[in-house]
Design an enzyme around this catalytic site. Structure first.
Site, PDB file in Angstrom:
ATOM      1  N   SER A  52       0.735  -1.341   0.178  1.00  0.00           N
ATOM      2  CA  SER A  52      -0.185  -0.037   0.152  1.00  0.00           C
ATOM      3  C   SER A  52       0.935   1.117   0.014  1.00  0.00           C
ATOM      4  O   SER A  52       1.896   1.173   0.332  1.00  0.00           O
ATOM      5  CB  SER A  52      -0.951   0.038   1.392  1.00  0.00           C
ATOM      6  OG  SER A  52      -1.396   1.345   1.401  1.00  0.00           O
TER       7      SER A  52
ATOM      8  N   TYR B  87      -0.176  -0.600  10.685  1.00  0.00           N
ATOM      9  CA  TYR B  87      -0.333  -0.889   9.355  1.00  0.00           C
ATOM     10  C   TYR B  87       0.709  -0.435   8.306  1.00  0.00           C
ATOM     11  O   TYR B  87       1.132  -1.230   7.446  1.00  0.00           O
ATOM     12  CB  TYR B  87      -1.821  -0.212   8.974  1.00  0.00           C
ATOM     13  CG  TYR B  87      -2.266  -0.437   7.613  1.00  0.00           C
ATOM     14  CD1 TYR B  87      -2.690  -1.675   7.296  1.00  0.00           C
ATOM     15  CD2 TYR B  87      -1.974   0.511   6.397  1.00  0.00           C
ATOM     16  CE1 TYR B  87      -3.337  -1.970   5.942  1.00  0.00           C
ATOM     17  CE2 TYR B  87      -2.527   0.079   5.234  1.00  0.00           C
ATOM     18  CZ  TYR B  87      -2.985  -1.137   5.031  1.00  0.00           C
ATOM     19  OH  TYR B  87      -3.559  -1.308   3.630  1.00  0.00           O
TER      20      TYR B  87
END
Length: 176
Positions: free
Chosen positions: A143, A156
């Site tokens: 990501s 994350y």
């Protein structure tokens, strides 16, 4: 039919991005293993979607952060499909907290899903691919969070950055 006859296991694929990947792979001729941590109506819709494209599909309920579940999932996938050509590491579960509010439980949960699980699945898939003698492809979904900082995404972001580094190491170690 770019993927005709290929056997692909996609983690976290009962909905969302994983479902989209399963759909596209099935359109292009791949037989699909659907994985997620639970079975619900979304799971059945994804399975039906793959079947509607005329492809073989198998369901694998497994927690990718659990090595016993991962071993069982791969054993079942190989038994059903005969081999594995493609693994897509897509599963993720996130707990968005401010840095000072992240608990050890939050850390372990997210690292387990978004980093350890990808490691366990990649290692198992690579082992099968090497033993098959045909090679294969392992794709891990990262990501923009790996390179950019956003509020409440410490764990994350760390996991997504770790995936990039893990993929680089895998490429070097498995190149032969």
């Amino acid at each position: 039919m770019l993927l005709e006859g290929k056997k692909a296991l996609i983690t976290g694929s009962r909905r969302g991005i994983g479902r989209g990947i399963a759909d596209l792979f099935a359109i292009h001729g791949a037989d699909i293993g659907i994985n997620d941590i639970e079975c619900d109506k979304d799971t059945h819709q994804t399975i039906d979607m793959v079947r509607d494209h005329g492809q073989s599909v198998s369901w694998h309920e497994a927690d990718i952060a659990n090595s016993t579940d991962v071993r069982r999932m791969f054993d079942d996938f190989i038994r059903e499909h005969g081999r594995i050509d493609i693994l897509v590491n897509n599963a993720v579960a996130s707990r968005k907290n401010n840095f000072l509010e992240i608990t050890e439980e939050d850390w372990d949960f997210e690292v387990g899903n978004a980093l350890k699980g990808y490691f366990l699945c990649s290692q198992k898939a690579a082992s099968h691919m090497v033993n098959q003698g045909t090679g294969g492809r392992i794709v891990s979904i990262s990501s923009v969070h790996a390179r950019r900082v956003f509020p409440n995404d410490t764990v994350y972001g760390v996991c997504k950055a770790g995936l990039i580094r893990m993929a680089e190491s895998m490429a070097v170690d498995l190149a032969g």
